[in-house]
Design a protein around this motif. Structure first.
Motif, PDB file in Angstrom:
ATOM      1  N   GLU A 265      -0.535   2.963 -18.059  1.00  0.00           N
ATOM      2  CA  GLU A 265      -0.588   1.506 -18.096  1.00  0.00           C
ATOM      3  C   GLU A 265       0.775   0.917 -18.458  1.00  0.00           C
ATOM      4  O   GLU A 265       1.211  -0.092 -17.887  1.00  0.00           O
ATOM      5  CB  GLU A 265      -1.644   1.037 -19.109  1.00  0.00           C
ATOM      6  CG  GLU A 265      -3.083   1.280 -18.691  1.00  0.00           C
ATOM      7  CD  GLU A 265      -3.482   2.745 -18.794  1.00  0.00           C
ATOM      8  OE1 GLU A 265      -2.773   3.516 -19.481  1.00  0.00           O
ATOM      9  OE2 GLU A 265      -4.494   3.122 -18.175  1.00  0.00           O
ATOM     10  N   GLN A 266       1.452   1.521 -19.415  1.00  0.00           N
ATOM     11  CA  GLN A 266       2.786   1.047 -19.801  1.00  0.00           C
ATOM     12  C   GLN A 266       3.783   1.210 -18.658  1.00  0.00           C
ATOM     13  O   GLN A 266       4.611   0.324 -18.408  1.00  0.00           O
ATOM     14  CB  GLN A 266       3.261   1.800 -21.044  1.00  0.00           C
ATOM     15  CG  GLN A 266       2.525   1.435 -22.312  1.00  0.00           C
ATOM     16  CD  GLN A 266       2.916   2.319 -23.476  1.00  0.00           C
ATOM     17  OE1 GLN A 266       3.026   3.541 -23.340  1.00  0.00           O
ATOM     18  NE2 GLN A 266       3.119   1.712 -24.638  1.00  0.00           N
TER      19      GLN A 266
ATOM     20  N   SER B 252       0.822  -1.203   0.000  1.00  0.00           N
ATOM     21  CA  SER B 252       0.000   0.000   0.000  1.00  0.00           C
ATOM     22  C   SER B 252       0.858   1.255   0.000  1.00  0.00           C
ATOM     23  O   SER B 252       0.619   2.199  -0.774  1.00  0.00           O
ATOM     24  CB  SER B 252      -0.924  -0.002   1.226  1.00  0.00           C
ATOM     25  OG  SER B 252      -1.638   1.223   1.325  1.00  0.00           O
ATOM     26  N   HIS B 253       1.879   1.284   0.869  1.00  0.00           N
ATOM     27  CA  HIS B 253       2.756   2.453   0.920  1.00  0.00           C
ATOM     28  C   HIS B 253       3.509   2.630  -0.393  1.00  0.00           C
ATOM     29  O   HIS B 253       3.657   3.745  -0.899  1.00  0.00           O
ATOM     30  CB  HIS B 253       3.749   2.302   2.075  1.00  0.00           C
ATOM     31  CG  HIS B 253       3.104   2.358   3.419  1.00  0.00           C
ATOM     32  ND1 HIS B 253       3.693   1.854   4.561  1.00  0.00           N
ATOM     33  CD2 HIS B 253       1.910   2.848   3.816  1.00  0.00           C
ATOM     34  CE1 HIS B 253       2.895   2.037   5.588  1.00  0.00           C
ATOM     35  NE2 HIS B 253       1.802   2.634   5.159  1.00  0.00           N
ATOM     36  N   LEU B 254       3.997   1.525  -0.952  1.00  0.00           N
ATOM     37  CA  LEU B 254       4.732   1.594  -2.207  1.00  0.00           C
ATOM     38  C   LEU B 254       3.823   2.072  -3.335  1.00  0.00           C
ATOM     39  O   LEU B 254       4.215   2.927  -4.144  1.00  0.00           O
ATOM     40  CB  LEU B 254       5.311   0.214  -2.539  1.00  0.00           C
ATOM     41  CG  LEU B 254       6.099   0.097  -3.845  1.00  0.00           C
ATOM     42  CD1 LEU B 254       7.305   1.024  -3.824  1.00  0.00           C
ATOM     43  CD2 LEU B 254       6.536  -1.346  -4.070  1.00  0.00           C
ATOM     44  N   ALA B 255       2.606   1.540  -3.392  1.00  0.00           N
ATOM     45  CA  ALA B 255       1.677   1.918  -4.455  1.00  0.00           C
ATOM     46  C   ALA B 255       1.290   3.390  -4.356  1.00  0.00           C
ATOM     47  O   ALA B 255       1.190   4.086  -5.381  1.00  0.00           O
ATOM     48  CB  ALA B 255       0.424   1.042  -4.390  1.00  0.00           C
ATOM     49  N   ASP B 256       1.068   3.896  -3.136  1.00  0.00           N
ATOM     50  CA  ASP B 256       0.735   5.317  -2.974  1.00  0.00           C
ATOM     51  C   ASP B 256       1.852   6.202  -3.490  1.00  0.00           C
ATOM     52  O   ASP B 256       1.617   7.198  -4.190  1.00  0.00           O
ATOM     53  CB  ASP B 256       0.469   5.630  -1.492  1.00  0.00           C
ATOM     54  CG  ASP B 256      -0.885   5.135  -1.025  1.00  0.00           C
ATOM     55  OD1 ASP B 256      -1.730   4.831  -1.888  1.00  0.00           O
ATOM     56  OD2 ASP B 256      -1.096   5.046   0.197  1.00  0.00           O
ATOM     57  N   TRP B 257       3.085   5.846  -3.140  1.00  0.00           N
ATOM     58  CA  TRP B 257       4.224   6.643  -3.591  1.00  0.00           C
ATOM     59  C   TRP B 257       4.357   6.582  -5.103  1.00  0.00           C
ATOM     60  O   TRP B 257       4.565   7.599  -5.780  1.00  0.00           O
ATOM     61  CB  TRP B 257       5.502   6.136  -2.925  1.00  0.00           C
ATOM     62  CG  TRP B 257       6.712   6.955  -3.275  1.00  0.00           C
ATOM     63  CD1 TRP B 257       7.155   8.083  -2.659  1.00  0.00           C
ATOM     64  CD2 TRP B 257       7.627   6.696  -4.360  1.00  0.00           C
ATOM     65  NE1 TRP B 257       8.286   8.552  -3.276  1.00  0.00           N
ATOM     66  CE2 TRP B 257       8.602   7.727  -4.321  1.00  0.00           C
ATOM     67  CE3 TRP B 257       7.721   5.707  -5.329  1.00  0.00           C
ATOM     68  CZ2 TRP B 257       9.651   7.781  -5.232  1.00  0.00           C
ATOM     69  CZ3 TRP B 257       8.757   5.769  -6.251  1.00  0.00           C
ATOM     70  CH2 TRP B 257       9.710   6.795  -6.187  1.00  0.00           C
TER      71      TRP B 257
ATOM     72  N   GLN C 289       4.132   9.571  -8.111  1.00  0.00           N
ATOM     73  CA  GLN C 289       5.194   9.812  -9.090  1.00  0.00           C
ATOM     74  C   GLN C 289       4.668   9.658 -10.515  1.00  0.00           C
ATOM     75  O   GLN C 289       4.996  10.467 -11.397  1.00  0.00           O
ATOM     76  CB  GLN C 289       6.357   8.843  -8.860  1.00  0.00           C
ATOM     77  CG  GLN C 289       6.991   8.923  -7.483  1.00  0.00           C
ATOM     78  CD  GLN C 289       7.450  10.326  -7.138  1.00  0.00           C
ATOM     79  OE1 GLN C 289       8.178  10.955  -7.891  1.00  0.00           O
ATOM     80  NE2 GLN C 289       7.023  10.821  -5.992  1.00  0.00           N
ATOM     81  N   LEU C 290       3.859   8.649 -10.768  1.00  0.00           N
ATOM     82  CA  LEU C 290       3.312   8.441 -12.108  1.00  0.00           C
ATOM     83  C   LEU C 290       2.412   9.593 -12.528  1.00  0.00           C
ATOM     84  O   LEU C 290       2.415  10.013 -13.692  1.00  0.00           O
ATOM     85  CB  LEU C 290       2.531   7.122 -12.161  1.00  0.00           C
ATOM     86  CG  LEU C 290       3.360   5.843 -12.137  1.00  0.00           C
ATOM     87  CD1 LEU C 290       2.447   4.629 -12.113  1.00  0.00           C
ATOM     88  CD2 LEU C 290       4.285   5.774 -13.348  1.00  0.00           C
TER      89      LEU C 290
END
Length: 318
Positions: free
Chosen positions: A118-119, A94-99, A103-104
């Motif tokens: 998506e890429q 969860s923490h990694l995905a939020d960060w 950035q994305l």
């Protein structure tokens, strides 16, 4: 008409056009795994998801096969351990995905950026697999070395930013984000370069471990050098050694408590070490250990410590 179990099993083994394409909803996945629905609800929640049904297709054939293997291999594991593992995975992801999402969003906002979200997500997934494979290989090797030990003797250290609370009130959020990012990145680099392992970041603090007290002491001195110039505010470090319990990537035990108390008691720009570390590095001419009065801190009325400094005529002073 009831489903033929043999036909169902054959369907699961039958190759599809894309074994990674989402095919099963959460409830379909639970049914296929044939696990207790109440446990599945608890595990789903521990992963960080709401305890409710959804029509979204969330799992692929490959996901189903991996979860079947995991469920079969963990049958003898207590339920509390399974849920704790799910929680550790969920919180980390969860923490990694939020960060990564932040950035994305910033990267793909540039109209000249050539790739879609998506890429980029697909590329990130591949990179994460690469990094995870390397880390799991290192972790398994470390566990093999300590396979017969219930407790592992380690140096536990903390480094934190002096005056962080008042500082966070004086600077804007953008500057605060840059400060924390620099602190975490540069401290992480010092610890890893000296053979240590970062356990976790705690906002204004970084927790790490070392097997070698000499390497930990040198890393502590180098961490303070990060405050040279205008890069970072003054830091403080605490180091303690002793037996710890390693669990789900974290460490627990008295050395953790002592290292935390020493860090809180250290003056800006200084490192405090416990007697165990002082004894191990006392003959090393790179270090100078200065005596201080016994500390009285929460949980320890008589905590002995020394101030660690580079020796004025030693190699670290050059």
């Amino acid at each position: 008409m009831s489903e033929d179990p043999q036909s169902s099993a054959e369907d699961d083994r039958r190759p599809t056009q894309d074994a990674n394409a989402p095919r099963y909803t959460r409830d379909e996945l639970i049914a296929r795994l044939e696990i207790d629905p109440k446990f599945a609800e608890k595990a789903w929640n521990a992963f960080g998801f709401a305890r409710r049904s959804t029509d979204d297709k969330v799992a692929s054939e490959n996901d189903l096969a991996a979860l079947r293997m995991f469920a079969a291999s963990s049958e003898s594991m207590p339920e509390s351990t399974k849920i704790a593992m799910a929680r550790a995975i969920g919180q980390t992801m969860s923490h990694l995905a939020d960060w990564e999402a932040d950035q994305l969003r910033d990267i793909t906002a540039d109209p000249e950026f050539p790739w879609t979200v998506e890429q980029m997500c697909a590329a990130l997934g591949q990179v994460q697999q690469l990094i995870w494979r390397r880390h799991i290989a290192i972790a398994l090797e470390r566990h093999r070395e300590h396979a017969a030990e219930e407790e592992v003797d380690l140096v536990v250290g903390f480094a934190d930013i002096v005056g962080y609370t008042s500082l966070s009130r004086r600077i804007d959020l953008h500057d605060l984000e840059e400060l924390l990012g620099s602190f975490e990145d540069e401290t992480f680099g010092v610890v890893v370069d000296h053979g240590g392992r970062v356990i976790k970041t705690l906002g204004d603090a970084v927790m790490f471990t070392f097997e070698d007290a000499h390497a930990a002491a040198e890393a502590a001195i180098r961490i303070h050098e990060l405050s040279d110039g205008d890069r970072l505010p003054p830091l403080r470090v605490g180091l303690a050694r002793g037996p710890v319990l390693q669990r789900f990537g974290d460490v627990f035990g008295e050395p953790v408590n002592i290292a935390s108390r020493l860090t809180s008691s250290a003056r800006p720009g200084s490192t405090l070490v416990d007697d165990s570390i002082a004894e191990q590095i006392g003959a090393d001419d790179r270090f100078y250990l200065k005596s201080i009065p016994t500390l009285r801190v929460r949980g320890y009325k008589y905590l002995k410590a020394r101030v660690l400094e580079p020796h004025k005529r030693g190699p670290l002073a050059e």
